[in-house]
Design a protein around this motif. Structure first.
Motif, PDB file in Angstrom:
ATOM      1  N   VAL A 468      23.262  30.450  41.612  1.00  0.00           N
ATOM      2  CA  VAL A 468      24.393  29.800  40.934  1.00  0.00           C
ATOM      3  C   VAL A 468      24.697  30.508  39.621  1.00  0.00           C
ATOM      4  CG1 VAL A 468      25.119  27.688  39.765  1.00  0.00           C
ATOM      5  CG2 VAL A 468      24.070  27.551  42.019  1.00  0.00           C
ATOM      6  N   THR A 469      23.655  30.808  38.847  1.00  0.00           N
ATOM      7  CA  THR A 469      23.847  31.468  37.554  1.00  0.00           C
ATOM      8  C   THR A 469      24.451  32.854  37.732  1.00  0.00           C
ATOM      9  OG1 THR A 469      21.966  30.258  36.617  1.00  0.00           O
ATOM     10  CG2 THR A 469      22.675  32.241  35.459  1.00  0.00           C
ATOM     11  N   TRP A 470      23.958  33.596  38.706  1.00  0.00           N
ATOM     12  CA  TRP A 470      24.472  34.954  38.932  1.00  0.00           C
ATOM     13  C   TRP A 470      25.944  34.915  39.341  1.00  0.00           C
ATOM     14  CZ3 TRP A 470      23.524  39.670  37.635  1.00  0.00           C
ATOM     15  CH2 TRP A 470      24.126  40.723  38.319  1.00  0.00           C
ATOM     16  N   MET A 471      26.275  34.031  40.269  1.00  0.00           N
ATOM     17  CA  MET A 471      27.661  33.959  40.736  1.00  0.00           C
ATOM     18  C   MET A 471      28.592  33.494  39.619  1.00  0.00           C
ATOM     19  SD  MET A 471      27.111  32.371  44.563  1.00  0.00           S
ATOM     20  CE  MET A 471      28.872  32.422  44.934  1.00  0.00           C
ATOM     21  N   ARG A 472      28.146  32.523  38.832  1.00  0.00           N
ATOM     22  CA  ARG A 472      28.987  32.023  37.741  1.00  0.00           C
ATOM     23  C   ARG A 472      29.146  33.075  36.652  1.00  0.00           C
ATOM     24  NH1 ARG A 472      27.909  26.477  34.196  1.00  0.00           N
ATOM     25  NH2 ARG A 472      29.943  26.462  33.143  1.00  0.00           N
ATOM     26  N   GLY A 473      28.038  33.768  36.316  1.00  0.00           N
ATOM     27  CA  GLY A 473      28.117  34.813  35.299  1.00  0.00           C
ATOM     28  C   GLY A 473      29.022  35.960  35.725  1.00  0.00           C
ATOM     29  N   LYS A 474      28.941  36.351  37.002  1.00  0.00           N
ATOM     30  CA  LYS A 474      29.805  37.425  37.499  1.00  0.00           C
ATOM     31  C   LYS A 474      31.266  36.998  37.489  1.00  0.00           C
ATOM     32  CE  LYS A 474      28.774  40.879  38.782  1.00  0.00           C
ATOM     33  NZ  LYS A 474      28.637  42.140  38.010  1.00  0.00           N
ATOM     34  N   LYS A 475      31.506  35.715  37.733  1.00  0.00           N
ATOM     35  CA  LYS A 475      32.886  35.223  37.690  1.00  0.00           C
ATOM     36  C   LYS A 475      33.440  35.297  36.274  1.00  0.00           C
ATOM     37  CE  LYS A 475      35.717  31.229  39.002  1.00  0.00           C
ATOM     38  NZ  LYS A 475      35.696  29.845  39.572  1.00  0.00           N
ATOM     39  N   ILE A 476      32.605  34.963  35.276  1.00  0.00           N
ATOM     40  CA  ILE A 476      33.042  35.012  33.878  1.00  0.00           C
ATOM     41  C   ILE A 476      33.314  36.449  33.445  1.00  0.00           C
ATOM     42  CG2 ILE A 476      32.281  34.648  31.496  1.00  0.00           C
ATOM     43  CD1 ILE A 476      30.797  32.145  32.510  1.00  0.00           C
ATOM     44  N   THR A 477      32.384  37.362  33.766  1.00  0.00           N
ATOM     45  CA  THR A 477      32.592  38.759  33.377  1.00  0.00           C
ATOM     46  C   THR A 477      33.775  39.368  34.128  1.00  0.00           C
ATOM     47  OG1 THR A 477      30.952  39.454  35.036  1.00  0.00           O
ATOM     48  CG2 THR A 477      30.178  39.114  32.785  1.00  0.00           C
ATOM     49  N   GLY A 478      33.956  38.944  35.386  1.00  0.00           N
ATOM     50  CA  GLY A 478      35.112  39.426  36.149  1.00  0.00           C
ATOM     51  C   GLY A 478      36.422  38.949  35.554  1.00  0.00           C
ATOM     52  N   ALA A 479      36.438  37.690  35.079  1.00  0.00           N
ATOM     53  CA  ALA A 479      37.651  37.154  34.451  1.00  0.00           C
ATOM     54  C   ALA A 479      37.959  37.896  33.155  1.00  0.00           C
ATOM     55  CB  ALA A 479      37.481  35.663  34.190  1.00  0.00           C
ATOM     56  N   PHE A 480      36.906  38.240  32.392  1.00  0.00           N
ATOM     57  CA  PHE A 480      37.107  39.000  31.156  1.00  0.00           C
ATOM     58  C   PHE A 480      37.724  40.363  31.463  1.00  0.00           C
ATOM     59  CE2 PHE A 480      35.529  42.312  28.314  1.00  0.00           C
ATOM     60  CZ  PHE A 480      35.968  41.859  27.079  1.00  0.00           C
ATOM     61  N   GLU A 481      37.155  41.028  32.453  1.00  0.00           N
ATOM     62  CA  GLU A 481      37.683  42.347  32.819  1.00  0.00           C
ATOM     63  C   GLU A 481      39.116  42.238  33.333  1.00  0.00           C
ATOM     64  OE1 GLU A 481      34.822  43.677  35.617  1.00  0.00           O
ATOM     65  OE2 GLU A 481      33.278  44.098  34.112  1.00  0.00           O
ATOM     66  N   GLY A 482      39.419  41.136  34.031  1.00  0.00           N
ATOM     67  CA  GLY A 482      40.779  40.937  34.523  1.00  0.00           C
ATOM     68  C   GLY A 482      41.776  40.767  33.392  1.00  0.00           C
ATOM     69  N   ARG A 483      41.361  40.045  32.328  1.00  0.00           N
ATOM     70  CA  ARG A 483      42.265  39.849  31.178  1.00  0.00           C
ATOM     71  C   ARG A 483      42.514  41.151  30.425  1.00  0.00           C
ATOM     72  NH1 ARG A 483      38.923  35.256  30.555  1.00  0.00           N
ATOM     73  NH2 ARG A 483      37.763  36.288  28.866  1.00  0.00           N
ATOM     74  N   GLN A 484      41.502  42.031  30.410  1.00  0.00           N
ATOM     75  CA  GLN A 484      41.645  43.292  29.691  1.00  0.00           C
ATOM     76  C   GLN A 484      42.318  44.387  30.525  1.00  0.00           C
ATOM     77  OE1 GLN A 484      40.509  43.418  26.430  1.00  0.00           O
ATOM     78  NE2 GLN A 484      40.071  41.252  26.730  1.00  0.00           N
ATOM     79  N   ALA A 485      42.491  44.097  31.815  1.00  0.00           N
ATOM     80  CA  ALA A 485      42.924  45.151  32.736  1.00  0.00           C
ATOM     81  C   ALA A 485      44.392  45.523  32.562  1.00  0.00           C
ATOM     82  CB  ALA A 485      42.664  44.713  34.176  1.00  0.00           C
ATOM     83  N   ILE A 486      44.661  46.790  32.848  1.00  0.00           N
ATOM     84  CA  ILE A 486      46.027  47.324  32.882  1.00  0.00           C
ATOM     85  C   ILE A 486      46.282  47.784  34.309  1.00  0.00           C
ATOM     86  CG2 ILE A 486      47.551  49.159  32.057  1.00  0.00           C
ATOM     87  CD1 ILE A 486      45.867  49.226  29.493  1.00  0.00           C
ATOM     88  N   PRO A 487      47.396  47.380  34.920  1.00  0.00           N
ATOM     89  CA  PRO A 487      47.675  47.842  36.287  1.00  0.00           C
ATOM     90  C   PRO A 487      47.613  49.363  36.381  1.00  0.00           C
ATOM     91  CG  PRO A 487      49.190  46.103  35.672  1.00  0.00           C
ATOM     92  CD  PRO A 487      48.421  46.447  34.422  1.00  0.00           C
ATOM     93  N   LEU A 488      46.964  49.871  37.403  1.00  0.00           N
ATOM     94  CA  LEU A 488      46.793  51.313  37.566  1.00  0.00           C
ATOM     95  C   LEU A 488      48.142  52.009  37.700  1.00  0.00           C
ATOM     96  CD1 LEU A 488      44.843  53.689  37.915  1.00  0.00           C
ATOM     97  CD2 LEU A 488      44.776  53.172  40.362  1.00  0.00           C
ATOM     98  N   ALA A 489      49.072  51.364  38.366  1.00  0.00           N
ATOM     99  CA  ALA A 489      50.404  51.967  38.538  1.00  0.00           C
ATOM    100  C   ALA A 489      51.086  52.173  37.189  1.00  0.00           C
ATOM    101  CB  ALA A 489      51.256  51.082  39.448  1.00  0.00           C
ATOM    102  N   ASP A 490      50.916  51.201  36.264  1.00  0.00           N
ATOM    103  CA  ASP A 490      51.529  51.329  34.933  1.00  0.00           C
ATOM    104  C   ASP A 490      50.908  52.477  34.156  1.00  0.00           C
ATOM    105  OD1 ASP A 490      52.959  49.135  35.666  1.00  0.00           O
ATOM    106  OD2 ASP A 490      51.952  47.726  34.307  1.00  0.00           O
ATOM    107  N   LEU A 491      49.567  52.616  34.227  1.00  0.00           N
ATOM    108  CA  LEU A 491      48.917  53.713  33.518  1.00  0.00           C
ATOM    109  C   LEU A 491      49.335  55.056  34.103  1.00  0.00           C
ATOM    110  CD1 LEU A 491      46.740  54.590  31.412  1.00  0.00           C
ATOM    111  CD2 LEU A 491      45.132  54.631  33.327  1.00  0.00           C
ATOM    112  N   ALA A 492      49.415  55.127  35.435  1.00  0.00           N
ATOM    113  CA  ALA A 492      49.816  56.377  36.074  1.00  0.00           C
ATOM    114  C   ALA A 492      51.206  56.796  35.621  1.00  0.00           C
ATOM    115  CB  ALA A 492      49.772  56.214  37.593  1.00  0.00           C
ATOM    116  N   ALA A 493      52.122  55.830  35.520  1.00  0.00           N
ATOM    117  CA  ALA A 493      53.486  56.140  35.070  1.00  0.00           C
ATOM    118  C   ALA A 493      53.496  56.610  33.619  1.00  0.00           C
ATOM    119  CB  ALA A 493      54.371  54.903  35.244  1.00  0.00           C
ATOM    120  N   ALA A 494      52.698  55.965  32.757  1.00  0.00           N
ATOM    121  CA  ALA A 494      52.657  56.345  31.342  1.00  0.00           C
ATOM    122  C   ALA A 494      52.078  57.738  31.161  1.00  0.00           C
ATOM    123  CB  ALA A 494      51.835  55.316  30.562  1.00  0.00           C
TER     124      ALA A 494
END
Length: 652
Positions: A468-494
């Protein structure tokens, strides 16, 4: 390893009887039936012990024996061998294979996608309980075999309780020490030894049945039913002990991928069940004779080690040796099962990455997990030293197994309803009797919590908390990475408009979501201000299938001249090998040149917080699991000298 007996790669006879089924059946007898095959060492003795505390009569011996035989018929023969061997995931069985199949079925079912989480929770519960079984089985089976030395005249003075415990621990330590070398060289002996064991058990049973042929009347279920009706709460305690006869049934499906359905069914009905039934009947006949002798002499009936005492004194030493070898093989099967289950749990995201070593180039299923190996050994030594006798330990055994069986029945309902597409009423009619039987046995074993049943519950709770702890912790870190993420298509265009400095070679950026820009790529651009000539955005996915064909491994999508998106898909029974699969590329040309390729991995630093995410104590557990997880370069088989790690701080 055979992952789909119906596929062209399955061995002949994996799903239907043929001459090719014979060697597979021999192998199955050595691996699949080892655990359940050693139950006669203690099961009848412990069941009779529960009913003998206030005296015993012949009807009680017959009632216990009838319950034991019908448990084998209904739970093992009907539920596992006939039904659950058909509820396979492309040939693979076991609680996590069933979980993966149930999840996929729910995702595909209309309006049932959200309920796939239920299947995952059930699978996590089943996996947690299995580890309790994996610790108890070697401890109980080997100890019960070594205790047979007490029945040898003259040996009791040499092998007292302390001596038996020391010898048991020495054998178990030796078994776990050799795991790192693999068992491929000796596993070919498992089948013949177990065949000899089953034949010996059957012969011992016949030896006593010939003097009491009326013992076969216990196949009439009325004896067992009458016993339960007339004995009240004592009957439930006896039922909990009777369940020891079917421990090991889960292995019949868990190892199905190695052998196929037909060899397991043939091995059960042609050898294992007849030998077990004959032995239990023989023990019952022996107990009836002992009762008659005690009554004639005016002495109280004494519950004894019926299995070894039913053998003539001249063959007891060879019988103890054979029993010890059989219990070692049974323990080996459980240890191997724990390795396989852990590998599946890692691939399904239930546990952190652990170091996995292949111990055989020829057999995919021959793996070794050092951390699991030594944790199991420590737990087993503690149990043997604490309980000291197989009788004391038997009370702890049933809860883990019955709990797993309840979970298996629930998952089987999901498969029947949503994968086989049976009507709800038909599915309920099929599964309800099995589930009711499992719940009755589970309830009977719960009564023995104080006697030692708390042990597997504590183990399961600890494993469950980690999951439970591992799955919940991975969900939190995944959500953080999702908030910081930039779509790859946008970066490729820039970057197409304002190209950075370029360097030669290929960069492989590993990420969970190939549609977003990997954090390692952003950090590389920010700090090094360069971009490689070729950039591969690689994501590793685990499918709800045991294996993925090589031609379906890689899905390649060109973004532009700078970036290529690649998804590598693996089955939950496979170990990823990213460099090798990028070399194969899934097509005619390799995707990388190993000599000119660098790998970039995002590794964030975790920070505990009482105000965000999980409670602080759970943060500590997650951070401990993250720190002790296998390095991703090892897990993905990436050359260490080719890896750069970049990341930032994340609050969990």
């Amino acid at each position: 390893m055979i992952h789909d007996p119906s596929s062209p790669h399955a061995p002949p006879g994996a799903t239907r009887l043929s001459w090719a089924t014979v060697p597979l059946t021999l192998g199955a007898i050595g691996v699949v039936f080892g655990d359940i095959g050693t139950s006669p060492l203690y099961a009848f003795r412990e069941a009779l012990q529960q009913s003998a505390e206030d005296g015993i009569d012949a009807s009680e011996i017959l009632g216990v024996l009838s319950l034991a035989l019908w448990a084998l018929i209904l739970v093992v023969g009907l539920k596992y061998v006939i039904f659950l061997t058909r509820a396979d995931n492309q040939g693979e069985g076991g609680v996590l294979a069933l979980t993966a199949l149930a999840r996929r079925s729910l995702r595909e079912a209309k309006g049932a996608g959200a309920r796939a989480t239920v299947a995952l929770v059930l699978g996590a519960m089943g996996a947690s309980l299995f580890y309790g079984d994996a610790i108890l089985t070697p401890a109980l089976s080997v100890l019960s075999a070594i205790e047979g030395l007490k029945t040898i005249p003259g040996a009791a003075s040499v092998f007292d309780e302390s001596g038996i415990i020391a010898l048991t621990i020495a054998i178990l330590v030796g078994l776990f020490v050799i795991q790192s070398r693999g068992t491929a060289s000796v596993s070919k002996l498992f089948g013949p030894i177990c065949v000899a064991w089953f034949l010996a058990m059957g012969a011992l049973g016949i030896y006593h049945i010939v003097g009491e042929p009326a013992i076969f009347r216990v196949f009439f279920p009325g004896y067992g039913i009458n016993f339960l009706i007339t004995h009240g709460i004592t009957g439930l305690f006896v039922l909990g002990a009777v369940f020891l006869t079917v421990t090991g049934a889960e292995a019949l499906t868990a190892d199905m991928g190695h052998f196929g359905r037909a060899p397991i069914q043939l091995g059960w009905f042609a050898l294992a069940f007849p030998a077990l039934a004959l032995n239990y009947l023989g023990q019952g006949a022996f107990a009836l004779a002992a009762l008659e002798a005690a009554t004639a002499a005016g002495k109280p009936f004494a519950n004894q080690d019926w299995f070894f005492l039913m053998a003539p004194e001249t063959v007891r030493i060879p019988l103890v040796i054979l029993a010890t070898m059989a219990t070692i093989i049974a323990s080996q099967a459980v240890i191997t099962g724990a390795y396989s289950l852990t590998q599946q749990a890692i691939q399904l995201g239930l546990l952190p990455r652990l170091r996995i070593r292949q111990t055989s180039a020829a057999h995919l299923g021959q793996i070794y997990l050092p951390s699991i190996n030594w944790l199991l050994l420590i737990g087993i030594i503690v149990l043997v030293a604490q309980f000291r006798t197989s009788t004391a330990m038997a009370a702890a055994y049933g809860i883990a197994v019955t709990g797993t069986m309840v979970v298996t029945s629930c998952l089987a309902y999901i498969v029947v309803r949503h994968h086989w597409h049976w009507r709800r009423a038909t599915a309920v009619m099929l599964i309800a009797p099995f589930l009711a039987l499992d719940l009755i046995f589970f309830g009977a074993n719960i009564l023995r919590v104080i006697e030692g049943g708390w042990v597997p519950l504590v183990i399961a709770a600890a494993i469950g908390l980690m999951i439970v702890t591992w799955m919940r912790g991975k969900k939190i870190t995944g959500a953080f990475e999702g908030r910081q993420a930039i779509p790859l298509a946008d970066l490729a265009a820039a970057l197409a408009e304002r190209p950075p400095e370029r360097v030669e070679g290929t960069a492989v950026f590993l990420t969970a979501n190939p549609d977003n820009t990997p954090g390692a790529l952003l950090h590389n651009l920010k700090h090094n201000k360069v971009l490689h000539a070729r950039n591969l955005i690689v994501s590793v996915r685990t499918a709800d299938r045991p294996t993925i064909p090589p031609e379906e491994r890689a899905r390649v999508e060109e973004i532009d001249g700078n970036f290529t998106k690649i998804v590598l898909k693996y089955g939950f029974m496979e170990s990823p090998d990213v460099p090798a699969d990028l070399m194969r590329g899934g097509g005619a040309e390799a995707l990388i040149d190993p000599a000119r390729t660098s790998y970039f991995i995002g590794r964030n630093t975790l920070k505990a917080s009482a105000d965000e995410g999980m409670p602080l104590w759970q943060d500590r557990i997650f951070m401990f699991l993250q720190r002790n997880a296998s390095d991703p370069t090892d897990f993905l088989r990436i050359p260490p000298g080719k890896v750069l790690e970049l990341g930032e701080q994340v609050t969990v």
